[in-house]
Every structure is written in C-alpha cells, then in structure tokens.
Design a protein around this motif. Structure first.
Motif, PDB file in Angstrom:
ATOM      1  N   ALA A 160     -22.249 -20.752 -28.908  1.00  0.00           N
ATOM      2  CA  ALA A 160     -21.332 -19.576 -29.756  1.00  0.00           C
ATOM      3  C   ALA A 160     -20.994 -20.280 -30.931  1.00  0.00           C
ATOM      4  CB  ALA A 160     -20.041 -19.371 -29.008  1.00  0.00           C
ATOM      5  N   LEU A 161     -20.572 -19.525 -31.932  1.00  0.00           N
ATOM      6  CA  LEU A 161     -20.184 -19.960 -33.218  1.00  0.00           C
ATOM      7  C   LEU A 161     -18.792 -19.273 -33.367  1.00  0.00           C
ATOM      8  CD1 LEU A 161     -20.044 -21.052 -36.337  1.00  0.00           C
ATOM      9  CD2 LEU A 161     -21.382 -18.809 -37.030  1.00  0.00           C
ATOM     10  N   VAL A 162     -17.792 -20.035 -33.471  1.00  0.00           N
ATOM     11  CA  VAL A 162     -16.384 -19.739 -33.670  1.00  0.00           C
ATOM     12  C   VAL A 162     -16.178 -19.762 -35.296  1.00  0.00           C
ATOM     13  CG1 VAL A 162     -14.005 -20.288 -33.469  1.00  0.00           C
ATOM     14  CG2 VAL A 162     -16.044 -20.782 -31.283  1.00  0.00           C
ATOM     15  N   ILE A 163     -15.712 -18.784 -35.889  1.00  0.00           N
ATOM     16  CA  ILE A 163     -15.121 -18.628 -37.197  1.00  0.00           C
ATOM     17  C   ILE A 163     -13.927 -18.181 -37.420  1.00  0.00           C
ATOM     18  CG2 ILE A 163     -15.810 -17.633 -39.623  1.00  0.00           C
ATOM     19  CD1 ILE A 163     -18.419 -17.114 -38.453  1.00  0.00           C
ATOM     20  N   GLY A 164     -12.920 -19.051 -38.053  1.00  0.00           N
ATOM     21  CA  GLY A 164     -11.756 -18.632 -38.623  1.00  0.00           C
ATOM     22  C   GLY A 164     -11.850 -18.089 -40.024  1.00  0.00           C
ATOM     23  N   SER A 165     -11.217 -16.762 -40.252  1.00  0.00           N
ATOM     24  CA  SER A 165     -11.286 -16.350 -41.357  1.00  0.00           C
ATOM     25  C   SER A 165     -10.028 -15.921 -41.914  1.00  0.00           C
ATOM     26  CB  SER A 165     -12.143 -15.024 -41.209  1.00  0.00           C
ATOM     27  OG  SER A 165     -11.881 -14.071 -42.501  1.00  0.00           O
ATOM     28  N   GLY A 166      -9.637 -16.778 -43.046  1.00  0.00           N
ATOM     29  CA  GLY A 166      -8.161 -16.712 -43.672  1.00  0.00           C
ATOM     30  C   GLY A 166      -8.402 -17.347 -45.123  1.00  0.00           C
ATOM     31  N   PHE A 167      -7.285 -18.213 -45.431  1.00  0.00           N
ATOM     32  CA  PHE A 167      -7.428 -18.644 -46.677  1.00  0.00           C
ATOM     33  C   PHE A 167      -6.549 -20.007 -46.696  1.00  0.00           C
ATOM     34  CE2 PHE A 167      -8.747 -15.727 -50.079  1.00  0.00           C
ATOM     35  CZ  PHE A 167      -9.480 -16.610 -50.883  1.00  0.00           C
ATOM     36  N   SER A 168      -7.075 -21.136 -47.298  1.00  0.00           N
ATOM     37  CA  SER A 168      -6.343 -22.311 -47.160  1.00  0.00           C
ATOM     38  C   SER A 168      -4.956 -22.239 -48.210  1.00  0.00           C
ATOM     39  CB  SER A 168      -7.104 -23.490 -47.663  1.00  0.00           C
ATOM     40  OG  SER A 168      -7.662 -23.446 -48.957  1.00  0.00           O
ATOM     41  N   PHE A 169      -5.041 -21.117 -49.178  1.00  0.00           N
ATOM     42  CA  PHE A 169      -3.989 -21.025 -50.090  1.00  0.00           C
ATOM     43  C   PHE A 169      -3.770 -19.424 -50.055  1.00  0.00           C
ATOM     44  CE2 PHE A 169      -2.530 -19.478 -54.131  1.00  0.00           C
ATOM     45  CZ  PHE A 169      -1.449 -20.556 -54.455  1.00  0.00           C
ATOM     46  N   HIS A 170      -2.555 -18.718 -49.904  1.00  0.00           N
ATOM     47  CA  HIS A 170      -2.577 -17.710 -49.774  1.00  0.00           C
ATOM     48  C   HIS A 170      -1.017 -16.827 -50.461  1.00  0.00           C
ATOM     49  CE1 HIS A 170      -2.682 -13.497 -48.058  1.00  0.00           C
ATOM     50  NE2 HIS A 170      -3.697 -13.505 -48.307  1.00  0.00           N
ATOM     51  N   ASN A 171      -0.752 -17.214 -51.558  1.00  0.00           N
ATOM     52  CA  ASN A 171       0.428 -16.936 -52.315  1.00  0.00           C
ATOM     53  C   ASN A 171      -0.015 -15.989 -53.291  1.00  0.00           C
ATOM     54  OD1 ASN A 171       2.776 -16.805 -54.167  1.00  0.00           O
ATOM     55  ND2 ASN A 171       3.440 -18.613 -53.626  1.00  0.00           N
TER      56      ASN A 171
END
Length: 262
Positions: A160-171
């Motif tokens: 499996a490939l686990v991907i977290g999708s977000g941002f390290s900076f989100h202001n």
C-alpha cells in the motif's frame, strides 16, 4: 512494509490549471512517484478536507469527486479522476482496526475531495490504482491521530501507499500578506521544529509522539496553523512510518510547503 508520503496539495484546483505559482509543487508531485518503489496495489489517502466525529473510511466501489472549492474557473468543476474504490479492503481494514480497539466507520456514499484528486492527478494520472480515503477525527487531537496512525500501520497491505494530503504551513491570511521579518521568523521557527521532528535520526517513536502532542506550544506553531486540519495528516503519516521503522528521505519545496517521503 507500506510506503508513506506527506504532500502539500496546493490551493484548490490551481496545481492542475497551470497556475505559475504552483509550478514547483507540480514538478515535485510528478517526480514523487519516481522516488517510490513499485506501483502500489492501493493508495490510502488521509486528506485535510474530510473531518468526521470519529474516523471513517470510504467503502464505495466508484466514489464520485467532491469539488470542495469555490470561485474557480468552470473547468475546475469538470475535472475527472475515476479511480476505483476498494470496498472489500475497506471492510478488512475496519474489521482489523476494530479488533485492535479502534473504531472506523464504513462510508459507502462519500466521494473523493480535492485533497485526494488534485495530487493524484499529478502523481498517478492514469487513475488506475484503487483508492481509499480516511477522514480526520473532528477533535483534531494530535495524540489521538498519532495512535490511529500506529494502529493503521499494522493493518495495511505491504504494497500500500499511504499519502497524507495537507500543508506544512496553512495560515491563509499570511499567504497573501507581505512577508515581514516577524512572519519570516515565526515560519522559520516552526518549520525548523517540524523538519527536526520528522527527519532527525535521533528522534525515537516515543520522542516523536511527545513532540507532536505539544506542537501547538512550539514557537510559530499556532501562527503557521491557526487551525490544524492541514497539519494532522502529517502526524498520521509520521506515526505510520515510525511504527514501521522506515528511513526518511526528505524533500523541501519552500518555506510554505514540505513533502516528506518514507
């Protein structure tokens, strides 16, 4: 052992609409698959754009797309990414998690949000790999999500490939504000802590868990994430990778985006 990655998915559909400010992010996402071994049998996506009271997992055979962004060109609401679901695997994961004491609700109706389909359109444009998406718990509690990641690591298929999708900076205000010396200081302080937490060889499993539990009190933490839904997928992915004992290559895009690969 599953492969794990955390990616910044950019601003709405802009990465796939040719926006010049996303050129480096697009290039990195397209190249990312070259740093991973073989094509995975399934992609397990943890997106910043799905929160539920408790954890949920998509269990439909052919989930629709959710165009959960506003004010973009008409073409952005016609994008297609017809990746199949994996309902039997979703049931297997939920059952194994339940046996370990972690409840995951099956959701047969929920589609894929843009935190899933925008990066995958660039990484795996053929859309021929089954995808499961897992929600964040609305508590956004870092310890709860770390523990969930540890348990998830034990029940995933090896390929499996686990991907977290977000941002390290989100202001969001700061994205469009002049970059003052104070802003640069706060961003740099938190990104330095973040990089150390995720990449330092001497950070143990227990150390990492303890560091994440206190992320909001770190200098610049709350400035970079007034609300932490875009950071939490990284915590889940870090827990999955740490639990599996993965080594950590690291790719830095810029001060406002990080991509991590385990």
């Amino acid at each position: 052992m599953s492969n794990v990655a955390f990616v910044s998915h950019g601003g709405g559909p802009m990465p796939v609409l040719g926006d010049p400010s996303h050129a480096q992010l697009v290039s990195t996402l397209r190249d990312l698959t070259q740093q991973l071994p073989a094509q995975p049998s399934v992609i397990v996506m943890i997106s910043a754009h799905w929160e539920t009271t408790d954890f949920e997992i998509t269990a439909g055979a052919n989930p629709d797309l959710i165009y959960d962004y506003y004010g973009f060109p008409d073409e952005s609401y016609q994008l297609q990414y017809p990746a199949p679901g994996a309902p039997q695997l979703a049931r297997d994961i939920a059952a194994k998690m339940a046996a370990a004491g972690s409840h995951v609700r099956l959701n047969e109706a929920r589609g894929f949000d843009h935190g899933m389909f925008i990066p995958l359109m660039l990484m795996y444009p053929e859309a021929n790999i089954p995808v499961l998406q897992i929600s964040l718990a609305s508590s956004l509690n870092p310890v709860q999500h770390w523990q969930f990641g540890e348990q998830l690591a034990k029940v995933l298929p090896e390929d499996a490939l686990v991907i977290g999708s977000g941002f390290s900076f989100h202001n969001m205000r700061t994205f469009f504000a002049p970059k003052t010396a104070q802003i640069n200081h706060d961003v740099h302080a938190f990104q330095t802590w973040l990089d150390d937490t995720v990449t330092a060889a001497d950070v143990s499993l227990d150390d990492a868990k303890a560091r994440w539990a206190k992320w909001a009190s770190v200098e610049g933490g709350r400035f970079c994430h007034p609300r932490e839904e875009h950071l939490i997928p990284l915590i889940v992915c870090h827990a999955v990778a740490q639990k599996q004992g993965a080594s950590i290559p690291f790719t830095a895009l810029d001060v406002e985006a990080r991509h991590f690969i385990w």
